[in-house]
Design an enzyme around this catalytic site. Structure first.
Site, PDB file in Angstrom:
ATOM      1  N   ARG A   1     -12.821  50.948  62.412  1.00  0.00           N
ATOM      2  CA  ARG A   1     -11.866  50.835  61.315  1.00  0.00           C
ATOM      3  C   ARG A   1     -12.567  50.619  59.970  1.00  0.00           C
ATOM      4  O   ARG A   1     -11.978  50.740  58.919  1.00  0.00           O
ATOM      5  CB  ARG A   1     -10.868  49.693  61.599  1.00  0.00           C
ATOM      6  CG  ARG A   1      -9.872  50.034  62.697  1.00  0.00           C
ATOM      7  CD  ARG A   1      -9.038  48.838  63.107  1.00  0.00           C
ATOM      8  NE  ARG A   1      -9.770  47.928  63.986  1.00  0.00           N
ATOM      9  CZ  ARG A   1      -9.251  46.806  64.502  1.00  0.00           C
ATOM     10  NH1 ARG A   1      -8.019  46.458  64.204  1.00  0.00           N
ATOM     11  NH2 ARG A   1      -9.969  46.037  65.302  1.00  0.00           N
TER      12      ARG A   1
ATOM     13  N   GLY B   1     -12.538  45.190  75.194  1.00  0.00           N
ATOM     14  CA  GLY B   1     -11.731  44.077  74.705  1.00  0.00           C
ATOM     15  C   GLY B   1     -12.494  42.762  74.656  1.00  0.00           C
ATOM     16  O   GLY B   1     -13.595  42.637  75.202  1.00  0.00           O
TER      17      GLY B   1
ATOM     18  N   ASP C   1     -16.335  38.650  63.295  1.00  0.00           N
ATOM     19  CA  ASP C   1     -15.821  39.272  62.069  1.00  0.00           C
ATOM     20  C   ASP C   1     -14.947  38.340  61.236  1.00  0.00           C
ATOM     21  O   ASP C   1     -14.216  38.800  60.361  1.00  0.00           O
ATOM     22  CB  ASP C   1     -15.055  40.560  62.403  1.00  0.00           C
ATOM     23  CG  ASP C   1     -13.813  40.314  63.245  1.00  0.00           C
ATOM     24  OD1 ASP C   1     -13.648  39.176  63.751  1.00  0.00           O
ATOM     25  OD2 ASP C   1     -13.007  41.248  63.400  1.00  0.00           O
TER      26      ASP C   1
ATOM     27  N   ASN D   1     -11.168  43.840  59.453  1.00  0.00           N
ATOM     28  CA  ASN D   1     -11.255  45.018  60.316  1.00  0.00           C
ATOM     29  C   ASN D   1     -11.475  46.294  59.511  1.00  0.00           C
ATOM     30  O   ASN D   1     -11.953  47.287  60.039  1.00  0.00           O
ATOM     31  CB  ASN D   1      -9.968  45.172  61.143  1.00  0.00           C
ATOM     32  CG  ASN D   1      -9.796  44.017  62.131  1.00  0.00           C
ATOM     33  OD1 ASN D   1     -10.769  43.497  62.660  1.00  0.00           O
ATOM     34  ND2 ASN D   1      -8.565  43.625  62.356  1.00  0.00           N
TER      35      ASN D   1
END
Ligand code: UD1
Ligand code: CA
Length: 461
Positions: free
Chosen positions: A16, A82, A108, A231
């Site tokens: 992303r 995941g 993140d 993201n």
């Protein structure tokens, strides 16, 4: 004190972000996301050898691995399935630390600071939880996991799987958890991919708590900022702006003079003494230190450098160098790594220095390249002096003794030594050492040919 260990999940690809680089290498205030998290984590007193970072497969993981502290463990997640799957890859580390409380953080979300981690730990221990999730109330819960408080504890519903009512909840999962290792080892393999994204969600672990043997709780952070992750590039820009504003406001409160505060960027590990002045376009990065009374900017970038008291840096770039007090640098100077400049030095416009030391009260005023030199005190370097320090294979150093005078357009063909008080005439190609107090002239003697230019060019007026 109970034993503690930590895991950072950093295997995500960051598609992303539209970057080739792993997402956790993207920067907030010029520092990779994962470095913020590691610094916060080590700031709680946790040693690096109690940390395991989950990274992606080779060669993708390599830029992440270069950022990790010595002694830190890694686990590889070959296929990104995941956050729950990422933690499963740490089984060996969890077994080694089975009597510890395990902190899990996402790579993140850079604002989860040491105080918040410690406060969440306090709540975790006090409540006797098997898992405590860090949460925050935010204005726009967007794609964050929603926190659902139930009679038996707390669960998390991912935005993709939430009902319309659940999407209204504005308490969100910040992506930081304290777990009991025992609970993780017993239940991690129970995770399934039975959800909208078909991934192993770490957040589902809270659903394995029954409120009896294993309790799940939430610790809500005091500030909504703490939870923010990135993201996308837009989100990253937002984190940068928040971090920049907080840092500048902190410095203003400490007495740093920043008259146009929206136009200055100061990194997390930079220190600025009260009374220093930062002008628009100033960017301070890395472990830079700015002394009291210094004036930095406009338009100056200083990286991993120390700037002394009352020194002025005007429209210049300084990297990996130390500059003393009362110096004047710029406009348009560049100090590349390895420079050590003493007090009261002048480095004027269009000057490039590299790996060069300069003694006090020297003046290097215009248009020169000075690389691999040791320049003494009170030296005057004229305009257009070039250190010829590279012979195509090797670099060589030269010394300019105290009080030497180097005339304009001198080529210092290294290695040479200019003695104390020596005088090098303008235009000299300096190929040999000059004794103290000597005059060196190394240039072709001028000849005048009378009349030879006459009539050569038409005079326009
Ligand atoms: C996750 C949470 C969400 C929370 C949000 C907070 C889950 C299922 N959801 O969503 O509840 O509100 O973080 O920021 O956990 N990673 C891996 N391997 C993988 C997938 C991810 O290592 O297979 C790492 C990523 O590098 C990243 C972190 O885990 O650092 C979080 O992953 P990300 O995909 O960003 O999760 P979110 O969708 O943001
Ligand atoms: Ca995320």
């Amino acid at each position: 004190m109970r034993e503690r260990a930590a895991v950072i999940l950093a295997a995500g690809e960051g598609r992303r972000m539209g970057a080739d680089l792993p997402k956790v290498c993207c920067e907030v205030l010029f520092k990779p996301l994962i470095c913020h998290i590691i610094d916060h984590l080590l700031g709680t007193g946790l040693p690096a050898d109690r940390l395991c970072v989950v990274v992606g497969p080779k060669p993708y993981c390599e830029p992440v691995e270069t950022l990790l502290p010595e002694g830190c463990h890694t686990a590889t997640q070959a296929e990104r399935m995941g956050t729950g799957h990422a933690l499963m890859q740490c089984r060996d580390f969890l077994v080694q630390n089975r009597s510890a409380d395990i902190l899990v953080m996402y790579g993140d979300a850079p604002f989860v600071d040491a105080d918040t981690i410690s406060a969440a730990y306090g709540a975790h221990v006090a409540a006797g939880n098997a898992v405590t999730v860090l949460t925050a109330k935010v204005e726009n819960p967007d794609r964050y996991g929603r926190i659902v408080h139930t009679e038996s504890g707390v669960t998390i519903v991912e935005a993709a799987d939430a009902t319309a009512d659940q999407l209204e909840i504005n308490e969100i999962n910040a992506g930081t958890y304290w777990f009991s290792a025992e609970f993780l080892l017993e239940n991690l393999e129970r995770l399934t991919t039975d959800n909208k994204l078909g991934q192993y969600y770490l957040t589902d672990m809270l659903g394995f708590c029954d409120g009896q043997q294993y309790k799940a709780g939430a610790y809500r952070a005091w500030s909504a900022h703490v939870a923010l992750g990135a993201n996308t590039r837009r989100e990253l820009a937002k984190l940068n702006e928040i971090a920049r504003t907080l840092r500048v406001e902190y410095l203003l409160n400490m007495g740093v003079d920043i008259p146009f505060a929206s136009q200055v960027v100061v990194g997390q590990d930079v220190t600025v003494a009260p009374g220093a002045r930062l002008l628009p376009g100033t960017i301070l990065k890395g472990h830079t230190q700015i002394g009291a009374g210094a004036i930095i900017g406009p338009n100056s970038v200083i990286t991993d450098s120390v700037i002394g008291q009352n020194t002025e840096i005007n429209q210049s770039q300084i990297t990996g160098s130390v500059v003393g007090a009362d110096c004047h640098i710029g406009p348009f100077a560049q100090l590349r790594p390895g420079c050590k400049v003493a007090d009261s030095v002048k480095i004027g416009n269009f000057m490039e220095l590299k790996n060069t030391t300069v003694g006090p009260n020297s003046a290097l005023s215009h248009l020169s390249y000075l690389g691999d030199l040791d320049i003494g005190r009170g030296v005057n370097v004229g305009c257009g002096v070039v250190s010829v320090n590279y012979d195509g294979k090797n670099k060589h150093r030269s010394t300019l003794g105290d009080y030497a005078f180097i005339g304009c357009n001198t080529n210092i063909i290294s290695p040479v030594t200019v003695g104390e008080g020596a005088y090098v005439a303008a235009g000299t190609n300096l190929t040999e050492d000059v004794p103290a107090d000597a005059l060196a002239i190394g240039r072709a003697r001028q000849q005048n040919k009378p009349g030879r230019a006459k009539g050569r060019f038409k005079r326009k007026t």
